[in-house]
Write an enzyme that holds these catalytic residues in place. Structure first.
Site, short mmCIF file in Angstrom:
data_model
loop_
_atom_site.label_atom_id
_atom_site.label_comp_id
_atom_site.label_asym_id
_atom_site.label_seq_id
_atom_site.Cartn_x
_atom_site.Cartn_y
_atom_site.Cartn_z
N HIS A 1 0.88 -1.19 0.00
CA HIS A 1 0.00 0.00 0.00
C HIS A 1 0.91 1.23 0.00
O HIS A 1 1.72 1.41 -0.90
CB HIS A 1 -0.91 -0.13 1.23
CG HIS A 1 -2.08 0.79 1.28
ND1 HIS A 1 -2.44 1.64 0.28
CD2 HIS A 1 -3.02 0.99 2.27
CE1 HIS A 1 -3.53 2.32 0.63
NE2 HIS A 1 -3.90 1.94 1.84
N HIS B 1 -1.84 -2.57 -9.69
CA HIS B 1 -2.83 -1.98 -8.79
C HIS B 1 -4.06 -2.86 -8.79
O HIS B 1 -4.41 -3.42 -9.82
CB HIS B 1 -3.20 -0.56 -9.25
CG HIS B 1 -3.85 0.24 -8.19
ND1 HIS B 1 -5.19 0.17 -7.94
CD2 HIS B 1 -3.34 1.10 -7.28
CE1 HIS B 1 -5.48 0.96 -6.92
NE2 HIS B 1 -4.37 1.54 -6.50
N ASP C 1 3.05 5.52 -6.86
CA ASP C 1 4.27 5.45 -6.04
C ASP C 1 5.54 5.30 -6.86
O ASP C 1 6.63 5.44 -6.33
CB ASP C 1 4.17 4.29 -5.05
CG ASP C 1 3.17 4.61 -3.96
OD1 ASP C 1 3.09 5.79 -3.58
OD2 ASP C 1 2.49 3.70 -3.49
#
Ligand code: CMC
Length: 438
Positions: free
Chosen positions: A274, A315, A372
């Site tokens: 996460h 994802h 990210d």
């Protein structure tokens, strides 16, 4: 298109038990967009069965008006506004207002909101003592779990979660104080004195000031860096029912203190699958070291026997480019140019991205770079230590967590979340006294 979900459904879904031939009609609920949902709340009562979906891959846990994601198309909307427009046109505080209250603020409303947040940025002096209990080398996410949980004990008035005004104040306090607590966590690990918030600066300028100023030298704010930070905050502000948000909602469903609920969200965010992925991306780039080593790591990522995964790729919801990653990539170029940084890690990241995007393994599984993948490179260029990356995610996501908590509390059907299970353990058996155990 319906403005809200339909609670008196005209549509139904029939489920037939292949063993008994018995059928049950279940209502189908429609939202504004997205897959329709089969409302299974009556399923156990009528059939005696539960459903099994351990990682919630096909389960809607709530109705929400805040955020919508179309993973196939790579679209993210907050209250109907596209994230790319918000990142370009809006500010973090305006986005917070939008998430919390459902509409973009008018000028006066925004001024009042900013004023309220600015007036809540200081923290109680006694909270400083809590930091002393942590090791100097403690991960700042561990510190954040502790200090935000501690805040619950400082704001007794926020304990009346049924009062809308106290809920509003709690939300503003959290958005205002979490950046101060995060900056203090960074200062603590560096052994530098804490820097107090300044009301003459904007939210984002003030945050950078608290992180980077030292008594001997004021931090020089550079507009492109401030803008990039603002974008990072906007891009991470909410993402519907992800792991940490679901954690906050589940904790809140027991009527717990909102500050404690946010502390639980921080814990869930910490993991590398996460929010911890931004730190993990830079660690992975360090491990890869050189362009020539990329093929070896790509092969490792594909090997099911090897736990290595390409961090910043893939994802649960996006099966296309993460729209946040596209904006982040743009910001990354701007910041590196402004700071005159020629980062070999960025070159390595670009090469890795190119190779992975052309590899059948990643193509077939629709694994694209996520938010990210680039954020770590920008944050490093700004001077943030790697351990702070996930903390910055938490600073931003506080707005989403508390908006989702507020929405849940405002509904008229708050009910404790209580999943069931499929028990696969031993059948009932008699207790064996220790002397007789073989
Ligand atoms: N590297 C290699 N293979 C991958 C990766 C990856 N990063 N991500 C998924 N896969 C494979 C996975 O092994 C599986 O293959 P197969 O079908 O052969 O078994 C397939 O792709 C589907 O993956 P999954 O594990 O079922 O997907 P998931 O929805 O459970 O996991 C994820 C999503 C984000 C946890 C995962 O993609 C991952 O671990 N990515 C790396 C960590 C990361 O970047 N996390 C940040 C997410 S974005 C920020 C946020 O919202 O927190």
């Amino acid at each position: 298109m319906p403005a809200d979900s339909k609670d008196t459904p005209e549509k139904t879904f029939t489920l037939t038990n292949d063993q008994t031939g018995e059928s049950v009609k279940l209502p189908v609920v429609e939202g504004t967009y997205g897959p329709h949902c089969i409302d299974i709340r009556s399923l156990h009562k009528t059939t005696g069965h539960f459903t099994l979906d351990p990682s919630f891959t096909a389960t809607g846990s709530c109705k929400s008006k805040i955020t919508y994601i179309d993973g196939e198309e790579g679209i993210l909307l907050h209250r109907g506004y596209n994230i790319k427009e918000l990142a370009k046109e809006s500010t973090y505080l305006e986005t917070c207002y939008l998430l919390l209250y459902g509409e973009l603020p008018k000028k006066q409303e925004l001024e009042e909101f900013k004023g309220h947040i600015t007036n809540h940025t200081m923290i109680h002096e006694q909270i400083k003592a809590v930091y002393q209990g942590f090791r100097r080398d403690a991960h700042p996410m561990a510190i954040m779990c502790g200090v935000i949980g501690t805040m619950a004990s400082f704001y007794h008035d926020s304990l009346d979660i049924w009062d809308p005004e106290q809920r509003r104040i709690s939300a503003h306090r959290l958005i205002a104080k979490v950046p101060t607590l995060a900056a203090m966590a960074m200062k603590y690990s560096k052994g530098q004195p804490y820097v107090h918030p300044r009301n003459d600066l904007s939210f984002t300028e003030n945050f950078l000031h608290m992180c980077f100023s030292v008594p001997a030298e004021e931090y020089k704010l550079r507009p492109p860096v401030v803008r990039a930070m603002e974008r990072i905050l906007i891009l991470h502000a909410d993402h519907e029912q992800n792991a940490s948000t679901s954690t906050v909602r589940l904790a809140g469903s027991s009527q717990a203190n909102p500050m404690a609920c946010i502390a639980s969200g921080i814990t869930s965010l910490w993991g590398p699958a996460h929010g911890g992925a931004n730190q993990a991306v830079l660690e992975m780039l360090d491990e890869i070291g050189h362009k020539d080593n990329i093929p070896e790591f790509i092969e490792r990522a594909k090997d099911k026997e090897d736990p290595f995964r390409l961090m910043g790729f893939g994802h649960r919801v996006y099966k296309n480019f993460d729209p946040r990653a596209e904006v982040m990539k743009e910001s990354c170029d701007e910041v590196l140019a402004e700071l005159g940084i020629d980062d070999p890690q960025l070159e390595l990241a670009m090469e890795l991205e190119k190779i992975a995007l052309n590899d059948p393994y990643f193509k077939d599984r629709k694994l694209f770079p996520n938010v990210d993948f680039y954020s770590g490179i920008i944050l490093k260029a700004m001077g943030f230590p790697v351990e702070m990356f996930t903390v910055l995610f938490a600073v931003s996501r506080t707005a989403g967590w508390i908006s989702q908590w507020k929405e849940m509390m405002e509904g008229n059907s708050l009910k404790i979340g209580r999943p069931r299970q499929l028990y696969t353990g031993a059948p009932e058996r008699p207790y064996v006294p220790i002397k007789k155990r073989k």
